[in-house]
Scaffold this motif. Structure first.
Motif, PDB file in Angstrom:
ATOM      1  N   THR A   1     -11.629   5.731  -2.666  1.00 31.29           N
ATOM      2  CA  THR A   1     -12.134   6.104  -4.001  1.00 31.29           C
ATOM      3  C   THR A   1     -11.121   7.001  -4.717  1.00 31.29           C
ATOM      4  OG1 THR A   1     -13.385   7.831  -2.894  1.00 31.29           O
ATOM      5  CG2 THR A   1     -14.609   5.847  -3.519  1.00 31.29           C
ATOM      6  N   ALA A   2     -10.324   7.728  -3.938  1.00 33.30           N
ATOM      7  CA  ALA A   2      -9.290   8.569  -4.561  1.00 33.30           C
ATOM      8  C   ALA A   2      -7.941   7.850  -4.599  1.00 33.30           C
ATOM      9  CB  ALA A   2      -9.156   9.879  -3.784  1.00 33.30           C
ATOM     10  N   ILE A   3      -7.599   7.140  -3.500  1.00 34.37           N
ATOM     11  CA  ILE A   3      -6.287   6.494  -3.423  1.00 34.37           C
ATOM     12  C   ILE A   3      -6.471   5.002  -3.676  1.00 34.37           C
ATOM     13  CG2 ILE A   3      -4.288   6.005  -1.958  1.00 34.37           C
ATOM     14  CD1 ILE A   3      -4.856   8.550  -0.400  1.00 34.37           C
ATOM     15  N   ASN A   4      -6.158   4.554  -4.867  1.00 27.73           N
ATOM     16  CA  ASN A   4      -6.242   3.110  -5.141  1.00 27.73           C
ATOM     17  C   ASN A   4      -5.323   2.740  -6.296  1.00 27.73           C
ATOM     18  OD1 ASN A   4      -7.872   3.035  -7.735  1.00 27.73           O
ATOM     19  ND2 ASN A   4      -9.256   4.214  -6.407  1.00 27.73           N
ATOM     20  N   ALA A   5      -5.014   1.459  -6.364  1.00 22.28           N
ATOM     21  CA  ALA A   5      -4.019   0.991  -7.336  1.00 22.28           C
ATOM     22  C   ALA A   5      -4.503   1.172  -8.775  1.00 22.28           C
ATOM     23  CB  ALA A   5      -3.688  -0.475  -7.065  1.00 22.28           C
ATOM     24  N   ALA A   6      -5.809   0.901  -9.027  1.00 26.37           N
ATOM     25  CA  ALA A   6      -6.305   0.990 -10.407  1.00 26.37           C
ATOM     26  C   ALA A   6      -6.117   2.400 -10.955  1.00 26.37           C
ATOM     27  CB  ALA A   6      -7.775   0.595 -10.452  1.00 26.37           C
ATOM     28  N   GLU A   7      -6.316   3.379 -10.098  1.00 24.73           N
ATOM     29  CA  GLU A   7      -6.203   4.764 -10.559  1.00 24.73           C
ATOM     30  C   GLU A   7      -4.749   5.104 -10.895  1.00 24.73           C
ATOM     31  OE1 GLU A   7      -5.515   8.775 -10.797  1.00 24.73           O
ATOM     32  OE2 GLU A   7      -4.849   7.775  -8.967  1.00 24.73           O
ATOM     33  N   GLN A   8      -3.815   4.427 -10.241  1.00 28.69           N
ATOM     34  CA  GLN A   8      -2.404   4.823 -10.401  1.00 28.69           C
ATOM     35  C   GLN A   8      -1.623   3.984 -11.405  1.00 28.69           C
ATOM     36  OE1 GLN A   8      -0.191   5.773  -6.865  1.00 28.69           O
ATOM     37  NE2 GLN A   8      -2.021   6.351  -5.745  1.00 28.69           N
TER      38      GLN A   8
ATOM     39  N   GLY B   1       0.797  -1.223   0.000  1.00 27.84           N
ATOM     40  CA  GLY B   1       0.000   0.000   0.000  1.00 27.84           C
ATOM     41  C   GLY B   1       0.828   1.271   0.000  1.00 27.84           C
ATOM     42  N   GLU B   2       2.093   1.200   0.446  1.00 29.63           N
ATOM     43  CA  GLU B   2       2.878   2.435   0.427  1.00 29.63           C
ATOM     44  C   GLU B   2       3.150   2.856  -1.013  1.00 29.63           C
ATOM     45  OE1 GLU B   2       6.748   0.989   2.387  1.00 29.63           O
ATOM     46  OE2 GLU B   2       7.529   2.160   0.719  1.00 29.63           O
ATOM     47  N   GLU B   3       3.157   1.871  -1.927  1.00 32.38           N
ATOM     48  CA  GLU B   3       3.436   2.189  -3.331  1.00 32.38           C
ATOM     49  C   GLU B   3       2.295   2.944  -3.994  1.00 32.38           C
ATOM     50  OE1 GLU B   3       2.494  -0.649  -2.182  1.00 32.38           O
ATOM     51  OE2 GLU B   3       1.415  -1.893  -3.639  1.00 32.38           O
ATOM     52  N   ILE B   4       1.152   3.088  -3.308  1.00 30.20           N
ATOM     53  CA  ILE B   4       0.095   3.965  -3.814  1.00 30.20           C
ATOM     54  C   ILE B   4      -0.194   5.088  -2.810  1.00 30.20           C
ATOM     55  CG2 ILE B   4      -0.970   2.263  -5.355  1.00 30.20           C
ATOM     56  CD1 ILE B   4      -3.090   1.805  -3.084  1.00 30.20           C
ATOM     57  N   GLY B   5       0.685   5.226  -1.826  1.00 29.48           N
ATOM     58  CA  GLY B   5       0.541   6.343  -0.873  1.00 29.48           C
ATOM     59  C   GLY B   5      -0.600   6.187   0.105  1.00 29.48           C
ATOM     60  N   MET B   6      -0.887   4.950   0.533  1.00 28.07           N
ATOM     61  CA  MET B   6      -1.962   4.769   1.519  1.00 28.07           C
ATOM     62  C   MET B   6      -1.640   5.520   2.815  1.00 28.07           C
ATOM     63  SD  MET B   6      -3.385   0.868   0.924  1.00 28.07           S
ATOM     64  CE  MET B   6      -4.316   0.837   2.451  1.00 28.07           C
TER      65      MET B   6
END
Ligand code: NOJ
Ligand code: CA
Length: 546
Positions: A435-442, A357-362
């Motif tokens: 909804t804003a921070i997720n892997a699909a978006e990034q 999760g750190e790789e998407i800034g959780m």
């Protein structure tokens, strides 16, 4: 996989907390089949090793860090066939698999303990640490890490047993040669199954120094038993008998009270671990952390181990608040600070450990009630703060900041219900920002945090200077600048981080730091010289003109 000496230096290790990674069957709990489904994601990220937090049979008082059978998979997580498939599929993608080993204690449900607690004549009696009552009470005042006395009374034996953590986690008695033999067997059993290495849990307290029990000693048990000589001997025996012959990777989760401790655990001539993960309590870190202090610590440990050791580089794990909330600025500079921390992790000397999760800034979560928290440590912290007179609202606020559940909320895969983690109700709430921070978006977005991690991992693979280069701090005058050179066979890279929310002037020419931008989290590129102004939380990697 066959391993050569020092292969661990080339790893980028991704830590999976299986309960929170991916649920495959809708029961709200992550599992091994879920991990299998996400291996392609991990390959896309570029990591070449996975560390699984414990997946052994466990009643989950401490989420798997209380093992009831070291040779079985926790039914909630799947079966041994699932594990075998995971190992094969990880290997097929060139990823090593690192297992967690919990050897300081077992679960109180482990058959060894179940037998030992029945009677002093049990064949497993000596596997745990028993003492007679003193003046009708516990043998001394040692306290457990998770609160309360470190001693628990068992009427069947008329004795107390020692537990450094929860009372359901009785400490093993490493002084007993049968315990050491049984543990070596377990480790060999997993080695024979083909694992590539081990992260060894809470390993600094094996030797307990019980001869000197002082009735007035009210310390936390682990503090009273840190880094005693027997512990180092037991570790050396374990590693040499099980891991060293095949170069299985070892990383110990240890307590380092001074620089010498780092050396003792990881210097090659000591024959203990390849690397160490020094444990620092989140509460201490929340109070004492600053970029300057972090820099000073990193510099000192680098110098200490330069000739004979190696560094586990990590900013996050399942015991810490989320790194962007702790060291960065999750509100105003979320993206830049998450990327700065990524750049730091991958450009310092040592093997990077990425926590899921750190790789998407959780980020951290703040659950509204103390009862919403699952973590035993959070519950205990709250109770002890209230008992010490702290107002309930303030106690909750402090518990929220330090809670290990910050890191344990489910992985945010996409913006569908439950963040794509599960089709059922998740065991721990999903962070509402999914909804804003997720892997699909990034994934695939060129300027995302995920893509930045991919780039850093690729840079490490392609440029040995990041793995083998030596390390020299530069620009040390400014509190918020963290800058260093990495040098290897005629190549010199400078890495400069502006670790703060204000723009920062950097006189590149003063220390001959002119060069070409290799990577920046703020879009800076080309030849750079003279004075530059770094943006808030900007990280810049330069290849210096030779
Ligand atoms: C350290 C582990 O990382 C943590 O999660 C656990 O609670 C303790 N050791 C006890 O095993
Ligand atoms: Ca499941």
């Amino acid at each position: 996989m066959k391993h050569k000496q020092d292969w661990f230096k080339e790893l980028v290790i991704y830590q999976i907390y299986p309960r929170s990674f991916q649920d495959s069957n809708g029961d709200g709990v992550g599992d091994l089949k879920g991990v299998l489904q996400r291996l392609d994601y991990l390959a896309e990220l570029g990591v070449n090793a996975l560390w699984l937090s414990p997946v052994y049979a466990s009643p989950n008082v401490d989420n798997g860090y209380d093992v009831s059978d070291y040779r079985q998979i926790m039914p909630e997580f799947g079966t041994m066939d699932d594990w075998d498939a995971l190992l094969a599929e990880a290997h097929r993608r060139g990823m090593a698999l690192i297992m967690d080993l919990v050897l300081n204690h077992t679960s109180d449900q482990h058959p060894w303990f179940q037998s030992a607690r029945q009677s002093r004549d049990s064949p497993y009696s000596g596997f745990y640490i028993w003492r007679d009552p003193v003046n009708g009470g516990p043998p001394n005042g040692w306290r457990a890490v998770f609160g309360g006395s470190a001693w628990e009374y068992v009427p069947e034996r008329g004795q107390y047993y020692l537990h450094s953590f929860a009372k359901e986690q009785p400490d093993l008695n490493w002084e007993d040669p049968q315990v050491r033999a049984a543990v070596h067997d377990i480790v060999r059993w997993w080695a024979d199954k083909g694992v590539d290495g081990f992260r060894v849990d809470a390993i600094s307290y094996l030797d307990k120094h019980l001869e000197a029990l002082d009735p007035g000693d009210g310390r936390i048990c682990t503090a009273a038993c840190t880094n005693l000589p027997g512990t180092h001997r037991y570790i050396r025996e374990l590693v040499q008998a099980t891991c060293a012959p095949d170069h299985l990777m070892t990383v110990g989760e240890v307590t380092c009270l001074c620089l010498e401790d780092h050396w003792d655990y990881t210097a090659r001539s000591r024959g203990e671990f390849d690397m160490a993960i020094p444990f620092v309590s989140p509460i201490e870190e929340l109070q004492g952390w600053s970029p300057r202090q972090m820099r000073a610590q990193i510099n000192a440990v680098y110098q200490k181990l330069r000739l004979e050791g190696w560094w586990a580089r990590f900013l996050s794990n399942h015991d810490k608040p989320r790194q962007v909330s702790l060291y960065g600025d999750a509100e105003r500079h979320w993206e830049a600070s998450a990327k700065l921390l990524a750049a730091l992790l991958h450009t310092l000397p040592g093997t990077p450990f990425i926590y899921q999760g750190e790789e998407i800034g959780m980020t951290n979560i703040a659950l509204p009630e103390i009862g919403d928290y699952d973590d035993i440590d959070t519950q205990n912290l709250y109770r002890s703060l209230v008992a010490a007179g702290v107002e309930e609202k303030e106690a909750l606020r402090r518990a929220q900041l330090a809670s290990r559940d910050n890191a344990r909320t489910p992985m945010q895969w996409d913006s569908s219900s439950n963040a794509g983690f599960s089709t059922g109700a998740p065991w721990l709430p999903i962070n509402p920002n999914y909804t804003a921070i997720n892997a699909a978006e990034q994934r695939g977005r060129q300027d995302s945090i995920f893509t930045f991690y991919q780039t850093l991992i690729r840079l490490r693979r392609e440029h040995p200077v990041l793995i083998h280069g030596d390390y020299t701090p530069v620009l040390e005058e400014d509190d918020n600048l963290f800058a260093y050179l990495r040098r290897w066979e005629g190549t010199t890279w400078a890495v400069i981080h502006n670790f703060g929310p204000a723009p920062q002037r950097v006189p590149l020419d003063r220390q001959n730091l002119s060069g070409k931008a290799v990577l920046s989290n703020c879009g800076r590129s080309g030849e750079l010289e003279g004075e530059i102004i770094l943006e808030p939380y900007e990280s810049l990697i330069l290849e210096l003109d030779s």
